[in-house]
Every structure is written in structure tokens, then in C-alpha cells.
Design an enzyme around this catalytic site. Structure first.
Site, PDB file in Angstrom:
ATOM      1  N   ASP A 107      14.433 138.870  33.509  1.00 39.88           N
ATOM      2  CA  ASP A 107      13.341 137.922  33.752  1.00 39.88           C
ATOM      3  C   ASP A 107      13.512 136.569  33.062  1.00 39.88           C
ATOM      4  OD1 ASP A 107      11.420 140.186  31.697  1.00 39.88           O
ATOM      5  OD2 ASP A 107      12.600 138.473  31.021  1.00 39.88           O
ATOM      6  N   HIS A 122      22.085 142.717  31.655  1.00 37.58           N
ATOM      7  CA  HIS A 122      21.863 143.197  33.022  1.00 37.58           C
ATOM      8  C   HIS A 122      21.681 142.043  33.993  1.00 37.58           C
ATOM      9  CE1 HIS A 122      20.604 147.598  31.951  1.00 37.58           C
ATOM     10  NE2 HIS A 122      21.890 147.361  31.767  1.00 37.58           N
TER      11      HIS A 122
HETATM   12  N1  APR Z   1       4.894 147.743  24.243  1.00 36.98           N
HETATM   13  C1  APR Z   1       5.793 148.658  23.769  1.00 36.98           C
HETATM   14  N2  APR Z   1       6.452 149.539  24.559  1.00 36.98           N
HETATM   15  C2  APR Z   1       6.178 149.484  25.883  1.00 36.98           C
HETATM   16  C3  APR Z   1       5.247 148.583  26.449  1.00 36.98           C
HETATM   17  C4  APR Z   1       4.599 147.686  25.556  1.00 36.98           C
HETATM   18  N3  APR Z   1       3.707 146.782  25.988  1.00 36.98           N
HETATM   19  N4  APR Z   1       5.216 148.794  27.803  1.00 36.98           N
HETATM   20  C5  APR Z   1       6.081 149.808  28.055  1.00 36.98           C
HETATM   21  N5  APR Z   1       6.651 150.214  26.914  1.00 36.98           N
HETATM   22  C6  APR Z   1       7.719 151.208  26.740  1.00 36.98           C
HETATM   23  C7  APR Z   1       7.601 152.418  27.616  1.00 36.98           C
HETATM   24  O1  APR Z   1       6.904 153.448  26.929  1.00 36.98           O
HETATM   25  C8  APR Z   1       9.071 152.790  27.853  1.00 36.98           C
HETATM   26  O2  APR Z   1       9.518 153.769  26.926  1.00 36.98           O
HETATM   27  O3  APR Z   1       8.913 150.543  27.117  1.00 36.98           O
HETATM   28  C9  APR Z   1       9.850 151.492  27.622  1.00 36.98           C
HETATM   29  C10 APR Z   1      10.453 150.915  28.894  1.00 36.98           C
HETATM   30  O4  APR Z   1      11.453 151.803  29.329  1.00 36.98           O
HETATM   31  P1  APR Z   1      12.085 151.626  30.782  1.00 36.98           P
HETATM   32  O5  APR Z   1      10.986 151.454  31.763  1.00 36.98           O
HETATM   33  O6  APR Z   1      13.066 152.753  30.958  1.00 36.98           O
HETATM   34  O7  APR Z   1      12.859 150.240  30.702  1.00 36.98           O
HETATM   35  P2  APR Z   1      14.297 149.971  30.104  1.00 36.98           P
HETATM   36  O8  APR Z   1      14.546 150.823  28.897  1.00 36.98           O
HETATM   37  O9  APR Z   1      14.409 148.513  29.925  1.00 36.98           O
HETATM   38  O10 APR Z   1      15.257 150.431  31.319  1.00 36.98           O
HETATM   39  C11 APR Z   1      16.643 150.192  31.140  1.00 36.98           C
HETATM   40  O11 APR Z   1      17.011 150.862  33.433  1.00 36.98           O
HETATM   41  O12 APR Z   1      16.571 150.838  35.693  1.00 36.98           O
HETATM   42  C12 APR Z   1      17.339 150.279  34.700  1.00 36.98           C
HETATM   43  O13 APR Z   1      18.300 148.161  34.898  1.00 36.98           O
HETATM   44  C13 APR Z   1      17.100 148.811  34.593  1.00 36.98           C
HETATM   45  O14 APR Z   1      17.350 147.447  32.611  1.00 36.98           O
HETATM   46  C14 APR Z   1      16.722 148.602  33.131  1.00 36.98           C
HETATM   47  C15 APR Z   1      17.260 149.861  32.470  1.00 36.98           C
END
Ligand code: APR
Length: 253
Positions: A107, A122
Site C-alpha cells: 500500500d 511484496h
Molecule cells: N493491530 C494489530 N494487529 C492487527 C490489526 C491491528 N489493527 N489488524 C489485524 N491484526 C493482525 C491480525 O490478528 C493478523 O494476525 O494482523 C495479522 C495480519 O495477518 P495476515 O492477514 O496474515 O497478513 P500478513 O501477515 O501481512 O500476510 C502476509 O500473506 O497473502 C499474503 O502477500 C500477502 O503480504 C501478505 C502475506
């Protein structure tokens, strides 16, 4: 430790560190209105199967599906603004504590918030390129063609399909991932993980390169048991409170 003790401990670790880096994930941007991938009930991958949409293979074999499923998310992301968590990390860099941010997020909100050393491992949504002649285009070109229902968007020179500069499932990791990994291996004595489930490799391997870990995440992660501090709080609040604790008294809000 209660929340205040966790923030104080995190700030103390950061003050005594010599190589402090931050790894961020989609959870940092949910407070900017961008849904993450795996939060139960709202995560993107609960509605769309990433392996059936956001992959190189789908882009080439079924570009209409790629552009209709994955692309809408990309276009909405470009309208988002940084939140308190992004600004707090930019402040920690400005104060000289944070050496750099490795982000899984596409983003661009770290750069928008003023962070300077950012590895977007990414990819990002500022540009794209032609699968055929590799000619490069600003991301707006892809958006404009999709808005004109020209799906998939094509190259103005060779009429091959255009793709965004994001890392899709099936892509190799970009060279800057290995640059970040090498930097962490050499210099990182403390890493703060903010908003990542730490389940997607090879990025999920990076926290193992840090001598000490701070984790700010709403849900548990596989690294919690080895972290010095685990803060189950929103990134916006926790990172802001850590930055406040680090800033000189006269600058505190
Ligand atoms: N504050 C703290 N933690 C948060 C918040 C918040 N406001 N909102 C969500 N979370 C936590 C969730 O509980 C979750 O454990 O952030 C984490 C996000 O995890 P994912 O959705 O798996 O995202 P990410 O770890 O970035 O995914 C990695 O997966 O699909 C691929 O390419 C995509 O870059 C991405 C990669």
C-alpha cells in the site's frame, strides 16, 4: 506484565538496541481501512482463494479473473492514508532509533507517512510492466484501462498483458528481499513485528534473524513464545505509545 509495563519494556529494549528494525504486515494497515488476509471473519482470503486469483498462472491463463478479483483490491488500496502506527514508525526513524522497515504491504503507506528506509518485499502499486516487452507503466495506466473495461490492460507498444509491480504467488522474491535479509543478518539485534500472522514464507523466516523480538499483534503468532514482549493491542495505539515513551519529554503529546 500489564500494557503499560509492556510499552515501557519495549521502549527500553529499543533504547538499548544498536540495530532496531521493524517488520510489518497487513494488520498495520487495517486501521487505514484496508482489510488484512487472515483475521477471522474479515480477512480477504476468507472470501477469495488467493491461489485461484492472485497468481502469475491466473494472470497469464485467465487475466480477466485476475483483473476482476485481485485488481479491485489493488485500486482501493491506492486511496488509503497512513494511520497512527505508520506515523509512529516514521517518528522512531526520525528520532534515530529505527534503522529500517521491512513491509509485506503493497500500500505504500510507510513512505506516505514519511519513513525513508523501507523495503517493500511484496512489491508496490506505483507501477507495472508489460509481460511481453517489459515496458514499464505508471499504475494509473493499468487502472485507466481497467476502468475503460479494457481487461486485461495491454501494452501500448506490443499489445501484451500488463501486470502490477506486486509480488504474486508464484513470483520469485525481488532482489530487495535478499538485501533486507542480509542487512538483518548483519545488523539486527532487535526486531519489532507489527500486524503480521507470520505464516507466509520466506518473510516469516526474517524474525528468526533478530536477537530479540517485540511483537505487536492482535492474534497470537508462532514467534510469541520466543519474543521479549508480546503486545496484543492495535498497532495504531501500541506503536504510538511506544514512540511517545521514546520521545523527549518536551515533545510528548
Ligand atoms: N493491530 C494489530 N494487529 C492487527 C490489526 C491491528 N489493527 N489488524 C489485524 N491484526 C493482525 C491480525 O490478528 C493478523 O494476525 O494482523 C495479522 C495480519 O495477518 P495476515 O492477514 O496474515 O497478513 P500478513 O501477515 O501481512 O500476510 C502476509 O500473506 O497473502 C499474503 O502477500 C500477502 O503480504 C501478505 C502475506
Amino acid at each position: 506484565m500489564n500494557y503499560h509495563e509492556q510499552i515501557a519494556r519495549a521502549a527500553a529494549l529499543i533504547r538499548e538496541s544498536t540495530g532496531f528494525y521493524c517488520l510489518t504486515g497487513a494488520g498495520l494497515s487495517t486501521e487505514s481501512g484496508i482489510p488484512d488476509f487472515r483475521t477471522p471473519g474479515t480477512g480477504i482470503w476468507e472470501k477469495i482463494d488467493p491461489i485461484k486469483t492472485a497468481t502469475v498462472e491466473v494472470l497469464q491463463s485467465n487475466p480477466r479473473l485476475f483483473y476482476e478479483a485481485a485488481f479491485n483490491r489493488f485500486a482501493s488500496i491506492t486511496l488509503a492514508e497512513p494511520n497512527a502506527g505508520h506515523y509512529a514508525l516514521a517518528r522512531m526513524e526520525e528520532m534515530g532509533y529505527l534503522k529500517g522497515v521491512i513491509t509485506q504491504n503493497i500500500d505504500g503507506l510507510h513512505l506516505k507517512a514519511g519513513s525513508r528506509k523501507v523495503w517493500e518485499v511484496h512489491g508496490h502499486l506505483r507501477s507495472g510492466y508489460c509481460l511481453g516487452c517489459k515496458k514499464r507503466y505508471p499504475f494509473e495506466e493499468l487502472v485507466q484501462q481497467v476502468e475503460l473495461k479494457r481487461i486485461p490492460p495491454v501494452c501500448r507498444s506490443c499489445y501484451n498483458i500488463l501486470r502490477p509491480d506486486v509480488v504474486l504467488f508464484g513470483d520469485p522474491m525481488p532482489p530487495l528481499f535478499y538485501e533486507a535479509e542480509e542487512t538483518l543478518r548483519r545488523c539486527c539485534d532487535l526486531m519489532l513485528v507489527a500486524g503480521s500472522s507470520l505464516v507466509v514464507y520466506p518473510v516469516a523466516f526474517l524474525p528468526s534473524l533478530a536477537r530479540k523480538l517485540i511483537i505487536v499483534n492482535l492474534q497470537p503468532t508462532g514467534y510469541d513464545s520466543v519474543a521479549e514482549v508480546v503486545i496484543h493491542e492495535k498497532c495504531g495505539k501500541a506503536l504510538h505509545d511506544i514512540a511517545e515513551m521514546l520521545s523527549p519529554r518536551e515533545e510528548r503529546e
